[in-house]
Write a protein that holds these residues in place. Structure first.
Motif, PDB file in Angstrom:
ATOM      1  N   VAL A   1      -5.977  -5.082 -16.284  1.00 29.04           N
ATOM      2  CA  VAL A   1      -7.207  -4.703 -16.550  1.00 29.04           C
ATOM      3  C   VAL A   1      -7.944  -5.197 -15.714  1.00 29.04           C
ATOM      4  N   GLY A   2      -7.197  -7.275 -15.014  1.00 30.03           N
ATOM      5  CA  GLY A   2      -8.820  -7.927 -14.430  1.00 30.03           C
ATOM      6  C   GLY A   2      -7.824  -8.133 -12.917  1.00 30.03           C
ATOM      7  N   ILE A   3      -6.854  -7.205 -12.509  1.00 26.49           N
ATOM      8  CA  ILE A   3      -6.954  -6.758 -11.037  1.00 26.49           C
ATOM      9  C   ILE A   3      -7.077  -5.630 -10.673  1.00 26.49           C
ATOM     10  N   ASP A   4      -6.928  -3.939 -11.300  1.00 23.24           N
ATOM     11  CA  ASP A   4      -7.959  -3.167 -11.700  1.00 23.24           C
ATOM     12  C   ASP A   4      -9.037  -3.123 -11.402  1.00 23.24           C
ATOM     13  N   LYS A   5     -10.301  -3.923 -12.152  1.00 26.54           N
ATOM     14  CA  LYS A   5     -11.173  -4.667 -11.723  1.00 26.54           C
ATOM     15  C   LYS A   5     -11.518  -4.776 -10.822  1.00 26.54           C
ATOM     16  N   LEU A   6     -10.990  -6.568 -10.531  1.00 26.71           N
ATOM     17  CA  LEU A   6     -10.854  -7.073  -9.272  1.00 26.71           C
ATOM     18  C   LEU A   6     -11.172  -6.138  -7.479  1.00 26.71           C
ATOM     19  N   LEU A   7     -10.078  -4.981  -8.105  1.00 30.36           N
ATOM     20  CA  LEU A   7      -9.526  -3.744  -6.806  1.00 30.36           C
ATOM     21  C   LEU A   7     -10.814  -3.100  -6.410  1.00 30.36           C
ATOM     22  N   GLU A   8     -11.512  -1.991  -7.807  1.00 31.05           N
ATOM     23  CA  GLU A   8     -12.203  -1.666  -8.052  1.00 31.05           C
ATOM     24  C   GLU A   8     -13.800  -2.286  -7.448  1.00 31.05           C
ATOM     25  N   GLN A   9     -14.162  -3.519  -8.128  1.00 30.65           N
ATOM     26  CA  GLN A   9     -15.359  -3.375  -7.595  1.00 30.65           C
ATOM     27  C   GLN A   9     -15.505  -4.345  -6.620  1.00 30.65           C
ATOM     28  N   HIS A  10     -14.054  -4.728  -5.434  1.00 29.07           N
ATOM     29  CA  HIS A  10     -14.245  -4.657  -4.167  1.00 29.07           C
ATOM     30  C   HIS A  10     -14.755  -3.984  -4.016  1.00 29.07           C
ATOM     31  N   GLU A  11     -14.530  -2.523  -3.615  1.00 32.88           N
ATOM     32  CA  GLU A  11     -14.449  -1.597  -2.791  1.00 32.88           C
ATOM     33  C   GLU A  11     -16.062  -0.720  -3.353  1.00 32.88           C
ATOM     34  N   CYS A  12     -16.654  -1.338  -4.249  1.00 31.36           N
ATOM     35  CA  CYS A  12     -18.007  -0.842  -5.145  1.00 31.36           C
ATOM     36  C   CYS A  12     -18.925  -2.140  -3.581  1.00 31.36           C
ATOM     37  N   VAL A  13     -18.530  -3.380  -4.149  1.00 34.80           N
ATOM     38  CA  VAL A  13     -18.610  -4.515  -3.503  1.00 34.80           C
ATOM     39  C   VAL A  13     -19.440  -4.174  -1.871  1.00 34.80           C
ATOM     40  N   LYS A  14     -18.343  -3.843  -1.508  1.00 37.43           N
ATOM     41  CA  LYS A  14     -18.194  -3.231   0.500  1.00 37.43           C
ATOM     42  C   LYS A  14     -18.984  -2.202   0.444  1.00 37.43           C
ATOM     43  N   LYS A  15     -19.107  -1.317  -0.099  1.00 37.88           N
ATOM     44  CA  LYS A  15     -19.959  -0.364  -0.098  1.00 37.88           C
ATOM     45  C   LYS A  15     -21.299  -0.972  -0.539  1.00 37.88           C
ATOM     46  N   LEU A  16     -21.679  -1.698  -0.711  1.00 38.78           N
ATOM     47  CA  LEU A  16     -23.171  -2.595  -0.685  1.00 38.78           C
ATOM     48  C   LEU A  16     -23.004  -2.779   0.350  1.00 38.78           C
ATOM     49  N   ARG A  17     -22.896  -3.431   0.681  1.00 36.66           N
ATOM     50  CA  ARG A  17     -22.396  -5.172   1.636  1.00 36.66           C
ATOM     51  C   ARG A  17     -22.497  -4.835   2.945  1.00 36.66           C
ATOM     52  N   ALA A  18     -21.271  -4.120   3.199  1.00 34.52           N
ATOM     53  CA  ALA A  18     -20.219  -4.686   4.755  1.00 34.52           C
ATOM     54  C   ALA A  18     -21.242  -4.068   5.246  1.00 34.52           C
ATOM     55  N   GLU A  19     -22.371  -3.315   6.252  1.00 35.38           N
ATOM     56  CA  GLU A  19     -23.311  -2.947   6.714  1.00 35.38           C
ATOM     57  C   GLU A  19     -23.952  -3.935   7.287  1.00 35.38           C
ATOM     58  N   ASP A  20     -24.790  -4.193   5.735  1.00 39.45           N
ATOM     59  CA  ASP A  20     -25.920  -5.783   6.276  1.00 39.45           C
ATOM     60  C   ASP A  20     -24.776  -7.392   6.435  1.00 39.45           C
ATOM     61  N   TRP A  21     -24.057  -7.273   5.977  1.00 41.06           N
ATOM     62  CA  TRP A  21     -22.589  -8.312   6.723  1.00 41.06           C
ATOM     63  C   TRP A  21     -22.746  -8.358   8.302  1.00 41.06           C
ATOM     64  N   ALA A  22     -22.164  -6.670   8.545  1.00 37.71           N
ATOM     65  CA  ALA A  22     -21.470  -6.495   9.604  1.00 37.71           C
ATOM     66  C   ALA A  22     -23.203  -6.771  10.762  1.00 37.71           C
ATOM     67  N   ARG A  23     -23.743  -6.224  10.738  1.00 41.36           N
ATOM     68  CA  ARG A  23     -25.032  -6.523  11.579  1.00 41.36           C
ATOM     69  C   ARG A  23     -25.261  -8.014  11.451  1.00 41.36           C
ATOM     70  N   SER A  24     -25.565  -8.796  10.322  1.00 38.42           N
ATOM     71  CA  SER A  24     -25.854  -9.884  10.573  1.00 38.42           C
ATOM     72  C   SER A  24     -24.594 -11.148  11.683  1.00 38.42           C
ATOM     73  N   ASN A  25     -23.356 -10.302  11.264  1.00 40.64           N
ATOM     74  CA  ASN A  25     -22.280 -11.141  11.975  1.00 40.64           C
ATOM     75  C   ASN A  25     -22.099 -10.514  13.287  1.00 40.64           C
ATOM     76  N   ARG A  26     -22.474  -9.475  13.520  1.00 42.39           N
ATOM     77  CA  ARG A  26     -22.057  -9.209  14.542  1.00 42.39           C
ATOM     78  C   ARG A  26     -20.339  -8.411  14.491  1.00 42.39           C
ATOM     79  N   THR A  27     -20.007  -7.835  14.081  1.00 40.47           N
ATOM     80  CA  THR A  27     -19.058  -7.424  13.814  1.00 40.47           C
ATOM     81  C   THR A  27     -18.960  -6.451  13.081  1.00 40.47           C
ATOM     82  N   ASN A  28     -17.818  -5.010  13.399  1.00 40.39           N
ATOM     83  CA  ASN A  28     -17.485  -4.377  12.211  1.00 40.39           C
ATOM     84  C   ASN A  28     -17.346  -4.345  10.640  1.00 40.39           C
ATOM     85  N   PRO A  29     -18.210  -3.478  10.237  1.00 43.05           N
ATOM     86  CA  PRO A  29     -18.351  -3.282   9.214  1.00 43.05           C
ATOM     87  C   PRO A  29     -16.709  -3.124   7.682  1.00 43.05           C
TER      88      PRO A  29
END
Length: 402
Positions: free
Chosen positions: A112-140
């Motif tokens: 269950v823990g591993i499933d949640k790690l993977l599942e929530q990583h994708e959720c956070v990535k959708k929320l954060r990747a664009e802003d993170w990439a913009r601040s760091n001048r890299t690819n989301p």
């Protein structure tokens, strides 16, 4: 006192004051196990920290979460990491996997823990990747919260989550009926600094590479300064009793402002036994700064530190850090700001500043202005007037990465 008005002191104190206004630590308000501990304003309900929550106290429960968080709080996006840990914790507790109360439950329900790690990583990535990439001048698409750019959930779960939880389980076995086994263990050491060393290196209980120097000092900062969970009242368990964690934000700010170059030359940092400055090893062929390697390094420039700073430095080592029983033979760069902070606190007992405030100031500046590329937000930065890179040496900004 003239010492506290010189440029070095001005920079140190301004950074610490910024940190006091902008503390950096996990936000506990939206984490289910702490619903009865944290008030609406984010502060702890200190009157009930020693109430029981199951078989342990609330104080112990918080300490366990902070230990786990210190191990996990390493990666490219601090905001995303903390959201990730929060989401996983809530998901597991909502499925009655109370791993902070009963660490063995994490291993029993590893699937269950591993499933949640993977599942929530994708959720956070959708929320954060664009802003993170913009601040760091890299690819989301490069957004990845797993350590060392790996993406193996099993190894991450067992090593990063499992090692601190295994320590808590072991301490529970060793200390029998104690309601605060982790805190009891931590408080056996003479100072916070000694504890940060032993939480990593102790032959029986040390977490080793799972936590590292930065994580160990981050844990000390949170325990002592951010949440005041330690019950001991000596100076060696107060705000100047641990070294600054020194993450990449700290290194970047201290280098660009010229602070580190007050104590040693670029050549010295390059040829230190564990190189702080690694030429051409950074992103895009820039010079790479690994500031965690500064620990134990002595100044090489000819120093004429005021006598009161030298005396304060000795007091820091003997009374606060408890790394020495008498005046040390050499000064270590990573501790110099402590001496200035101690003098400030003696002059201003009603508004003391801690090593944690200094670290939080570095984090705030590093994450809001001093970005890890060659066009940070210097004009808006609150310490730009004291920054060597902005005022005189643009190469300190354009040619170095962390």
């Amino acid at each position: 006192m003239p010492t506290l008005s010189d440029p070095t002191a001005t920079l140190i104190l301004q950074i610490a004051k910024i940190g006091k206004e902008h503390p950096s630590h996990p936000d506990l308000r939206f984490i289910d196990p702490f619903a009865g501990i944290v008030l609406a304003d984010g502060n702890l309900d200190i009157n009930h920290l020693d109430d029981l929550d199951g078989a342990i106290t609330r104080r112990e429960l918080l300490a366990r979460f902070l230990l786990l968080s210190a191990v996990l709080d390493q990666g490219p996006d601090m905001v995303g990491l903390r959201q990730w840990v929060q989401r996983i914790t809530n998901d597991l507790y909502r499925q009655q996997i109370d791993f902070l109360h009963n660490p063995i439950r994490f291993f029993e329900k590893l699937r269950v823990g591993i499933d949640k790690l993977l599942e929530q990583h994708e959720c956070v990535k959708k929320l954060r990747a664009e802003d993170w990439a913009r601040s760091n001048r890299t690819n989301p698409n490069r957004y990845n919260l797993f350590m060392d750019n790996a993406r193996q959930a099993l190894g991450y779960a067992v090593f990063r989550w499992g090692v601190p939880l295994a320590l808590i389980h072991l301490l529970h076995q060793d200390r029998g009926d104690s309601t605060t086994p982790l805190l009891d263990h931590l408080e056996t050491y003479p100072s916070t600094e000694k504890m940060t060393q032993k939480i990593k290196d102790d032959p029986r209980y040390g977490l080793g590479k799972a936590i590292g120097d930065k994580g160990a000092h981050l844990f000390g900062k949170w325990l002592v300064s951010s949440f005041s969970l330690i019950r001991r009242q000596e100076e060696s368990w107060q705000g100047l009793s641990y070294e600054v964690p020194f993450d990449s934000n700290a290194g970047r700010v201290l280098w660009r402002t010229g602070y580190l170059l007050k104590w040693a030359t670029e050549d010295d940092y390059t040829h230190h036994k564990t190189p702080v400055l690694q030429k051409g090893r950074g992103k895009g062929g820039k010079n790479y700064l690994r500031v965690t390697n500064i620990r134990g390094m002595s100044p090489s420039r000819r120093l004429n530190l005021p006598s009161e700073i030298c005396e304060a430095y000795n007091e820091i080592c003997i009374t606060h850090l408890k790394t020495h029983t008498k005046a040390p033979q050499k000064i270590e760069i990573q501790r110099i700001q402590h001496a200035y902070l101690l003098l400030h606190n003696k002059e201003n007992p009603a508004s003391p500043l801690s090593a944690g405030d200094f670290d939080d100031g570095l984090i705030f500046i590093g994450t809001h202005y001093c970005f890890n590329h060659d066009k940070p937000q210097c004009p808006e930065c609150p310490i730009s007037n004291h920054c060597e890179g902005y005022q005189k040496r643009q190469d300190l900004i354009t040619e170095y990465r962390t």
